[in-house]
Motif scaffolding. Structure first.
Motif, PDB file in Angstrom:
ATOM      1  N   UNK A 196      -8.596  -6.688  -6.384  1.00  0.00           N
ATOM      2  CA  UNK A 196      -7.630  -5.695  -5.919  1.00  0.00           C
ATOM      3  C   UNK A 196      -8.234  -4.309  -6.059  1.00  0.00           C
ATOM      4  N   UNK A 197      -8.165  -3.519  -5.005  1.00  0.00           N
ATOM      5  CA  UNK A 197      -8.531  -2.111  -5.095  1.00  0.00           C
ATOM      6  C   UNK A 197      -7.263  -1.371  -5.507  1.00  0.00           C
ATOM      7  N   UNK A 198      -7.134  -1.081  -6.789  1.00  0.00           N
ATOM      8  CA  UNK A 198      -5.879  -0.535  -7.275  1.00  0.00           C
ATOM      9  C   UNK A 198      -5.674   0.915  -6.845  1.00  0.00           C
ATOM     10  N   UNK A 199      -6.762   1.710  -6.843  1.00  0.00           N
ATOM     11  CA  UNK A 199      -6.667   3.115  -6.466  1.00  0.00           C
ATOM     12  C   UNK A 199      -7.842   3.482  -5.576  1.00  0.00           C
ATOM     13  N   UNK A 200      -7.534   4.196  -4.498  1.00  0.00           N
ATOM     14  CA  UNK A 200      -8.560   4.566  -3.523  1.00  0.00           C
ATOM     15  C   UNK A 200      -8.469   6.058  -3.249  1.00  0.00           C
ATOM     16  N   UNK A 201      -9.484   6.797  -3.696  1.00  0.00           N
ATOM     17  CA  UNK A 201      -9.542   8.244  -3.509  1.00  0.00           C
ATOM     18  C   UNK A 201     -10.346   8.550  -2.250  1.00  0.00           C
ATOM     19  N   UNK A 202      -9.799   9.380  -1.376  1.00  0.00           N
ATOM     20  CA  UNK A 202     -10.477   9.739  -0.132  1.00  0.00           C
ATOM     21  C   UNK A 202     -10.573  11.257  -0.032  1.00  0.00           C
ATOM     22  N   UNK A 203     -11.752  11.752   0.335  1.00  0.00           N
ATOM     23  CA  UNK A 203     -11.970  13.182   0.487  1.00  0.00           C
ATOM     24  C   UNK A 203     -12.749  13.449   1.773  1.00  0.00           C
ATOM     25  N   UNK A 204     -12.532  14.614   2.404  1.00  0.00           N
ATOM     26  CA  UNK A 204     -13.320  14.933   3.603  1.00  0.00           C
ATOM     27  C   UNK A 204     -14.808  14.894   3.296  1.00  0.00           C
ATOM     28  N   UNK A 205     -15.593  14.367   4.255  1.00  0.00           N
ATOM     29  CA  UNK A 205     -17.040  14.266   4.072  1.00  0.00           C
ATOM     30  C   UNK A 205     -17.741  15.542   4.494  1.00  0.00           C
ATOM     31  N   UNK A 248      -7.280  13.091   0.667  1.00  0.00           N
ATOM     32  CA  UNK A 248      -7.345  14.544   0.633  1.00  0.00           C
ATOM     33  C   UNK A 248      -6.839  15.092   1.954  1.00  0.00           C
ATOM     34  N   UNK A 249      -7.242  16.291   2.303  1.00  0.00           N
ATOM     35  CA  UNK A 249      -6.712  16.942   3.509  1.00  0.00           C
ATOM     36  C   UNK A 249      -7.077  16.144   4.764  1.00  0.00           C
ATOM     37  N   UNK A 252       0.853  -1.190   0.000  1.00  0.00           N
ATOM     38  CA  UNK A 252       0.000   0.000   0.000  1.00  0.00           C
ATOM     39  C   UNK A 252       0.886   1.236   0.000  1.00  0.00           C
ATOM     40  N   UNK A 253       0.678   2.084  -0.995  1.00  0.00           N
ATOM     41  CA  UNK A 253       1.373   3.363  -1.063  1.00  0.00           C
ATOM     42  C   UNK A 253       0.379   4.455  -0.676  1.00  0.00           C
ATOM     43  N   UNK A 254       0.633   5.134   0.434  1.00  0.00           N
ATOM     44  CA  UNK A 254      -0.204   6.274   0.798  1.00  0.00           C
ATOM     45  C   UNK A 254       0.327   7.473   0.034  1.00  0.00           C
ATOM     46  N   UNK A 255      -0.418   7.857  -0.982  1.00  0.00           N
ATOM     47  CA  UNK A 255      -0.038   8.926  -1.874  1.00  0.00           C
ATOM     48  C   UNK A 255      -0.662  10.232  -1.380  1.00  0.00           C
ATOM     49  N   UNK A 256      -1.297  10.986  -2.230  1.00  0.00           N
ATOM     50  CA  UNK A 256      -1.877  12.278  -1.874  1.00  0.00           C
ATOM     51  C   UNK A 256      -2.737  12.754  -3.032  1.00  0.00           C
ATOM     52  N   UNK A 257      -3.654  13.657  -2.741  1.00  0.00           N
ATOM     53  CA  UNK A 257      -4.353  14.309  -3.835  1.00  0.00           C
ATOM     54  C   UNK A 257      -3.386  15.000  -4.767  1.00  0.00           C
ATOM     55  N   UNK A 258      -2.225  15.412  -4.231  1.00  0.00           N
ATOM     56  CA  UNK A 258      -1.188  16.053  -5.050  1.00  0.00           C
ATOM     57  C   UNK A 258      -0.522  15.075  -5.995  1.00  0.00           C
ATOM     58  N   UNK A 259      -0.795  13.780  -5.821  1.00  0.00           N
ATOM     59  CA  UNK A 259      -0.276  12.792  -6.747  1.00  0.00           C
ATOM     60  C   UNK A 259      -1.138  12.643  -7.986  1.00  0.00           C
ATOM     61  N   UNK A 260      -2.272  13.354  -7.999  1.00  0.00           N
ATOM     62  CA  UNK A 260      -3.159  13.351  -9.162  1.00  0.00           C
ATOM     63  C   UNK A 260      -3.260  14.733  -9.804  1.00  0.00           C
ATOM     64  N   UNK A 261      -3.113  15.750  -8.992  1.00  0.00           N
ATOM     65  CA  UNK A 261      -3.209  17.131  -9.484  1.00  0.00           C
ATOM     66  C   UNK A 261      -2.191  17.959  -8.723  1.00  0.00           C
ATOM     67  N   UNK A 262      -1.243  18.555  -9.442  1.00  0.00           N
ATOM     68  CA  UNK A 262      -0.147  19.286  -8.797  1.00  0.00           C
ATOM     69  C   UNK A 262      -0.560  20.725  -8.513  1.00  0.00           C
ATOM     70  N   UNK A 263      -0.674  21.092  -7.232  1.00  0.00           N
ATOM     71  CA  UNK A 263      -1.046  22.470  -6.901  1.00  0.00           C
ATOM     72  C   UNK A 263       0.163  23.394  -6.932  1.00  0.00           C
ATOM     73  N   UNK A 264      -0.051  24.675  -6.971  1.00  0.00           N
ATOM     74  CA  UNK A 264       1.077  25.608  -6.910  1.00  0.00           C
ATOM     75  C   UNK A 264       1.787  25.512  -5.566  1.00  0.00           C
ATOM     76  N   UNK A 265       3.085  25.794  -5.586  1.00  0.00           N
ATOM     77  CA  UNK A 265       3.935  25.846  -4.395  1.00  0.00           C
ATOM     78  C   UNK A 265       4.174  24.478  -3.749  1.00  0.00           C
ATOM     79  N   UNK A 266       3.790  23.411  -4.441  1.00  0.00           N
ATOM     80  CA  UNK A 266       4.082  22.068  -3.942  1.00  0.00           C
ATOM     81  C   UNK A 266       4.646  21.191  -5.064  1.00  0.00           C
ATOM     82  N   UNK A 267       5.463  21.785  -5.916  1.00  0.00           N
ATOM     83  CA  UNK A 267       5.940  21.055  -7.088  1.00  0.00           C
ATOM     84  C   UNK A 267       6.798  19.851  -6.725  1.00  0.00           C
ATOM     85  N   UNK A 268       7.715  19.993  -5.783  1.00  0.00           N
ATOM     86  CA  UNK A 268       8.589  18.877  -5.420  1.00  0.00           C
ATOM     87  C   UNK A 268       7.782  17.749  -4.799  1.00  0.00           C
TER      88      UNK A 268
END
Length: 229
Positions: A219-228, A175-176, A127-143
């Motif tokens: 297999x659940x290949x990708x799991x998107x989570x967002x605040x409810x 998400x956050x 399991x890789x805990x990624x981020x919403x930033x792994x799908x959409x790159x926001x400003x000021x978080x390029x690295x």
């Protein structure tokens, strides 16, 4: 009893995952960056076993861990540890880029490669805990975003390569979430912080374990989570 290895168990989502496994009576291995952190983790999770290697120095991970007793089989390897530094592309130093990629991408690749025999033995789950930033790159978080985009690619290649060995791979995109990293990023961006507007680490941990608990024929290949709401 399942055997699980977790990185980033010192706080946030990693600590919540470790607590959930502990409550379920699972065999828990925790990766610590040094002996001081290893003692802290054992005090917090007394039934756990610890391994010591610094993710910030991925080139030394294999040598460090091969000198320690490793699990012979793993039901899951959970990459939760991560770092983030904000800054515009023109402001970020090469060192920041290198440190971010080391912890968030290169170290997970190195650790996974080292533990593949144990994962194959247990027909385990990465399991890789990624981020919403792994799908959409926001400003000021390029690295940070670049490291997470790379982590997505790592997961996809690993899934294809290890299918024949019965190793499953899931990427989680929270998400956050109310973590120390999120608090620090809000401070750096000069934004007000409201914990109640974020997901709790325990909720994310529950979703992660749900992916692990699925029957073997799915297999659940990708799991998107967002605040409810």
């Amino acid at each position: 009893m399942g055997v699980h290895l977790v990185t980033g168990a010192g706080s946030g989502i990693g600590a919540a995952v470790a607590a959930l496994f502990t409550a379920r009576g699972q065999e828990l291995w925790l990766l610590a960056r040094d002996e001081v952190r290893a003692r802290e983790l054992r005090a917090r999770f007394p039934r756990s076993r610890t391994l010591v290697a610094d993710l910030a120095v991925p080139g030394a991970i294999r040598a460090r861990l091969e000198g320690q007793a490793l699990p012979g089989r793993l039901d899951s390897l959970l990459h939760v540890a991560g770092v983030a530094e904000s800054g515009r592309v023109g402001e970020l130093s090469a060192q920041t880029w290198q440190e971010t990629l080391a912890v968030n991408l290169i170290a997970p690749a190195e650790l996974t490669g080292l533990l593949l025999p144990a994962l194959r033995e247990g027909r385990g789950h990465v399991v890789f805990v990624n981020s919403g930033a792994g799908m959409h790159a926001p400003p000021r978080l390029s690295a940070y975003a670049a490291s997470k985009f790379g982590l997505k690619a790592l997961a996809e290649s690993l899934r294809a390569e290890e299918y024949e060995h019965g190793v499953r791979v899931t990427t989680v995109y929270p998400g956050e979430t109310d973590t120390p990293m999120q608090v620090r990023l809000h401070e750096q961006f000069g934004l007000p912080y409201a914990p109640e507007a974020h997901m709790s680490p325990a909720s994310v941990a529950a979703a992660v374990v749900t992916a692990l608990d699925l029957p073997r024929d799915v297999t659940m290949s990708d799991l998107m989570l967002r605040p409810g709401c």
